[in-house]
Design an enzyme around this catalytic site. Sequence first.
Site, short mmCIF file in Angstrom:
data_model
loop_
_atom_site.label_atom_id
_atom_site.label_comp_id
_atom_site.label_asym_id
_atom_site.label_seq_id
_atom_site.Cartn_x
_atom_site.Cartn_y
_atom_site.Cartn_z
N LYS A 1 73.31 14.09 57.50
CA LYS A 1 74.72 14.26 57.91
C LYS A 1 75.59 13.83 56.74
O LYS A 1 76.10 12.71 56.72
CB LYS A 1 75.00 13.28 59.08
CG LYS A 1 75.06 13.86 60.46
CD LYS A 1 75.70 12.82 61.39
CE LYS A 1 74.82 12.46 62.53
NZ LYS A 1 75.41 11.45 63.43
N GLU B 1 62.27 9.35 57.26
CA GLU B 1 63.40 8.91 58.08
C GLU B 1 63.83 10.06 58.99
O GLU B 1 63.71 11.24 58.63
CB GLU B 1 64.53 8.47 57.12
CG GLU B 1 65.80 7.98 57.75
CD GLU B 1 65.68 6.76 58.64
OE1 GLU B 1 64.87 6.81 59.60
OE2 GLU B 1 66.43 5.79 58.44
N ASP B 2 64.31 9.73 60.18
CA ASP B 2 64.77 10.76 61.09
C ASP B 2 66.06 11.40 60.61
O ASP B 2 66.19 12.62 60.57
CB ASP B 2 64.94 10.21 62.52
CG ASP B 2 65.77 8.92 62.58
OD1 ASP B 2 66.23 8.43 61.53
OD2 ASP B 2 65.95 8.40 63.70
N ASP C 1 67.50 8.73 69.40
CA ASP C 1 67.90 8.18 70.70
C ASP C 1 69.41 8.00 70.82
O ASP C 1 70.13 7.91 69.83
CB ASP C 1 67.26 6.81 70.89
CG ASP C 1 67.92 5.74 70.03
OD1 ASP C 1 68.02 5.95 68.80
OD2 ASP C 1 68.35 4.70 70.58
N ASP D 1 72.64 9.11 57.73
CA ASP D 1 73.99 9.20 58.26
C ASP D 1 74.92 8.51 57.25
O ASP D 1 75.31 9.12 56.26
CB ASP D 1 73.98 8.52 59.63
CG ASP D 1 75.29 8.60 60.36
OD1 ASP D 1 76.05 9.54 60.13
OD2 ASP D 1 75.56 7.71 61.19
N PHE E 1 76.85 13.41 67.00
CA PHE E 1 75.79 12.49 67.38
C PHE E 1 74.71 13.27 68.11
O PHE E 1 74.95 13.87 69.15
CB PHE E 1 76.34 11.36 68.25
CG PHE E 1 75.32 10.27 68.43
CD1 PHE E 1 75.10 9.34 67.43
CD2 PHE E 1 74.56 10.20 69.59
CE1 PHE E 1 74.14 8.35 67.57
CE2 PHE E 1 73.60 9.22 69.74
CZ PHE E 1 73.39 8.29 68.74
P1 IMP Z 1 72.51 5.14 58.41
O1 IMP Z 1 72.10 3.80 57.91
O2 IMP Z 1 73.96 5.16 58.83
O3 IMP Z 1 72.18 6.27 57.46
O4 IMP Z 1 71.80 5.38 59.77
C1 IMP Z 1 70.56 5.85 59.88
C2 IMP Z 1 70.01 5.55 61.26
O5 IMP Z 1 71.02 5.64 62.27
C3 IMP Z 1 69.01 6.60 61.60
O6 IMP Z 1 67.72 6.20 61.21
C4 IMP Z 1 69.13 6.74 63.09
O7 IMP Z 1 68.25 5.85 63.72
C5 IMP Z 1 70.54 6.35 63.39
N1 IMP Z 1 71.39 7.54 63.57
C6 IMP Z 1 72.28 8.07 62.72
N2 IMP Z 1 72.88 9.17 63.22
C7 IMP Z 1 72.32 9.37 64.43
C8 IMP Z 1 72.49 10.38 65.45
O8 IMP Z 1 73.27 11.35 65.35
N3 IMP Z 1 71.73 10.23 66.56
C9 IMP Z 1 70.85 9.20 66.73
N4 IMP Z 1 70.65 8.25 65.81
C10 IMP Z 1 71.38 8.33 64.67
MG MG Z 2 66.28 5.43 62.47
#
Ligand code: IMP
Ligand code: MG
Length: 180
Positions: free
Chosen positions: A131, A99-100, A159, A103, A152
């Site tokens: 994060k 995973e990138d 992206d 969050d 962000f």
């Molecule tokens: P989560 O489900 O909230 O953990 O979100 C994860 C996904 O949200 C990641 O795979 C990213 O694609 C996107 N994401 C979360 N934070 C960022 C950020 O700071 N920049 C860009 N994409 C983000």
């Molecule tokens: Mg993603």
Amino acid sequence: MRNDMKCILLTKEEIAKRVCELGNQIAEEYKNEDAPLMICILKGSIVFFADLIREIDLPLKIEFMTASSYGSATVSSGRVKVVSELDNKIVGKNVILVEDIIDSGRTIAYIKNDMLTKGVKSLKVCALLDKPDRRVSDVHADYVGFIIPDEFVVGYGLDFDQQYRNFPDIGVLKPEMYAN
Ligand code: IMP
Ligand code: MG
């Protein structure tokens, strides 16, 4: 620095060094196991994934799946959409989800819970960025590149509204870039 960036958080050199370390760590931990099936969670992980797999000296295999919880905003929507036809390819495998960024944690928690019902041998998560300040799901990555503050970020696959994925460093966008 590009004038749409507030700052560069991680340069491509810093990222490359850390990706190499992660690859070595994974290779070491799986050297006496069945080589892992590495799954790239599209689209954000594509750049990290391509670099990471080349730093893992094991006869691994790769697959792709799509997940998204963001839409085009900078705050997680809380809904996770998963598109995958991997069900019969993961049975009995040592799976590593790549995973990138983690969050809220909702995306990875959803995918993990789903895969754990499908007969994987083992399941780990490798995230380039974490994060932790924004976590709402109780989930962690087994391998983490960098822990970052609640900003962000874009670049190296990440992206804003499908842009900046090809920016080679990881930077923080100026707020006015996503204000409207
Ligand atoms: P989560 O489900 O909230 O953990 O979100 C994860 C996904 O949200 C990641 O795979 C990213 O694609 C996107 N994401 C979360 N934070 C960022 C950020 O700071 N920049 C860009 N994409 C983000
Ligand atoms: Mg993603």
